[in-house]
Design a protein around this motif. Sequence first.
Motif, PDB file in Angstrom:
ATOM      1  N   HIS A 174       0.851  -1.188   0.000  1.00  0.00           N
ATOM      2  CA  HIS A 174       0.000   0.000   0.000  1.00  0.00           C
ATOM      3  C   HIS A 174       0.885   1.236   0.000  1.00  0.00           C
ATOM      4  N   LYS A 175       0.726   2.027  -1.022  1.00  0.00           N
ATOM      5  CA  LYS A 175       1.549   3.233  -1.183  1.00  0.00           C
ATOM      6  C   LYS A 175       3.041   2.892  -1.119  1.00  0.00           C
ATOM      7  N   GLY A 176       3.384   1.765  -1.721  1.00  0.00           N
ATOM      8  CA  GLY A 176       4.772   1.350  -1.803  1.00  0.00           C
ATOM      9  C   GLY A 176       5.322   0.651  -0.593  1.00  0.00           C
ATOM     10  N   GLN A 177       4.522   0.513   0.478  1.00  0.00           N
ATOM     11  CA  GLN A 177       4.983  -0.103   1.719  1.00  0.00           C
ATOM     12  C   GLN A 177       4.322  -1.467   1.923  1.00  0.00           C
ATOM     13  N   ARG A 178       5.120  -2.408   2.400  1.00  0.00           N
ATOM     14  CA  ARG A 178       4.596  -3.746   2.658  1.00  0.00           C
ATOM     15  C   ARG A 178       3.540  -3.698   3.759  1.00  0.00           C
ATOM     16  N   LEU A 179       2.447  -4.421   3.536  1.00  0.00           N
ATOM     17  CA  LEU A 179       1.352  -4.475   4.496  1.00  0.00           C
ATOM     18  C   LEU A 179       0.902  -5.923   4.622  1.00  0.00           C
ATOM     19  N   GLU A 180       0.990  -6.480   5.835  1.00  0.00           N
ATOM     20  CA  GLU A 180       0.549  -7.852   6.064  1.00  0.00           C
ATOM     21  C   GLU A 180      -0.928  -7.873   6.412  1.00  0.00           C
ATOM     22  N   VAL A 181      -1.632  -8.843   5.870  1.00  0.00           N
ATOM     23  CA  VAL A 181      -3.054  -9.007   6.156  1.00  0.00           C
ATOM     24  C   VAL A 181      -3.180 -10.102   7.206  1.00  0.00           C
ATOM     25  N   VAL A 182      -3.563  -9.712   8.398  1.00  0.00           N
ATOM     26  CA  VAL A 182      -3.625 -10.640   9.531  1.00  0.00           C
ATOM     27  C   VAL A 182      -4.932 -11.422   9.534  1.00  0.00           C
ATOM     28  N   SER A 183      -6.028 -10.752   9.212  1.00  0.00           N
ATOM     29  CA  SER A 183      -7.320 -11.442   9.167  1.00  0.00           C
ATOM     30  C   SER A 183      -8.227 -10.759   8.158  1.00  0.00           C
ATOM     31  N   ALA A 184      -9.143 -11.542   7.610  1.00  0.00           N
ATOM     32  CA  ALA A 184     -10.054 -11.022   6.594  1.00  0.00           C
ATOM     33  C   ALA A 184     -11.226 -11.982   6.442  1.00  0.00           C
ATOM     34  N   LEU A 196      -4.273  -1.617  -3.460  1.00  0.00           N
ATOM     35  CA  LEU A 196      -3.293  -2.543  -2.919  1.00  0.00           C
ATOM     36  C   LEU A 196      -2.693  -3.296  -4.096  1.00  0.00           C
ATOM     37  N   THR A 197      -1.383  -3.466  -4.073  1.00  0.00           N
ATOM     38  CA  THR A 197      -0.688  -4.044  -5.220  1.00  0.00           C
ATOM     39  C   THR A 197       0.233  -5.179  -4.799  1.00  0.00           C
ATOM     40  N   GLY A 198       0.626  -5.976  -5.771  1.00  0.00           N
ATOM     41  CA  GLY A 198       1.513  -7.091  -5.483  1.00  0.00           C
ATOM     42  C   GLY A 198       2.968  -6.688  -5.322  1.00  0.00           C
ATOM     43  N   ARG A 199       3.334  -5.519  -5.832  1.00  0.00           N
ATOM     44  CA  ARG A 199       4.710  -5.036  -5.765  1.00  0.00           C
ATOM     45  C   ARG A 199       4.698  -3.568  -5.349  1.00  0.00           C
ATOM     46  N   PRO A 200       5.825  -3.048  -4.822  1.00  0.00           N
ATOM     47  CA  PRO A 200       5.879  -1.647  -4.417  1.00  0.00           C
ATOM     48  C   PRO A 200       5.616  -0.705  -5.602  1.00  0.00           C
TER      49      PRO A 200
END
Length: 314
Positions: free
Chosen positions: A236-246, A310-314
Amino acid sequence: MRVVMFGYQTWGHRTLQALLDSEHDVVTVVTHPKSEHAYEKIWSDSVADLAEKHGIPVIIRNRPDDELVDRLKEVAPDIIVANNWRTWMPPEIYNLPVHGTLNIHDSLLPAYAGFSPLIWALINGEPEVGVTAHLMDEELDAGDIVIQRSVAVGPTDTTTDLFHRTVDLIAPVTTEALGLIASGQTEFTRQDRSKASFFHKRAEEDIRIDWTWPAQDLERLIRAQSAPYPSAFTFHKGQRLEVVSAVVSEGRYGGTPGRIFYREGDGVVIVAGADARTGRNHGLAITRVRTGDGRELPATEYFTSMGGYLTGRP
């Protein structure tokens, strides 16, 4: 029977404990050295420590060699029992005992041979998982099935939940299989190789979120990569973001995969699916995230406004 045990991590530890609690005599244990691999640091109960506690000789190897073969010939086992032995075992080892080698594998073979079967099975929406005891042959996880036990996969189960349920099957599966072999039974169930599947080890690329996947598949990926496994991640916005729950969204959302779209309940819906443009897809409602600096917070607090991707790469 005189048993040599090959194993590693908690799976091997449970197998060795089952053997120690049985009527059989464990004469030698072979295990791998400690590893810094992300998946091998998880569920890492020491096989070596348990063996040494009971005065059993321990041989540590990354992979078999000629010296190991010679030492196994000296101890002359009636059978080898293996669980989570991570490298190739040559025929001069698995055929050495009179009863061959019994491998304990945490899937319902012939499906999910190879590595990380619980994670892959959960991602793929399998209704059940389990443990198989089979006789080893020249093809990995392909030998005749001695015994197999299964447990159901629930709609909110994580891989961690399934680990605890299947690891509890190791002792009864191991001891029942050995009992059948010790009784003289030699004919077991051949695997239907037309139903076989073989999976590789998990790696960083396998937990990168692809927003063209359907939301249902992404929701299972998030559950499959539950703690203590590395969390699935996006950018997100070039920064890694882990998805903990969804969870899968209640509504259907159209547009471009990865779009941060709408607040729904306790989550923020991300458009998902290769055909999201049709407007017929459910989205993935993210409920908790972890930022690059380790902060974990509700998605509704992290996403302060809708819009963007949200993207797969920065």
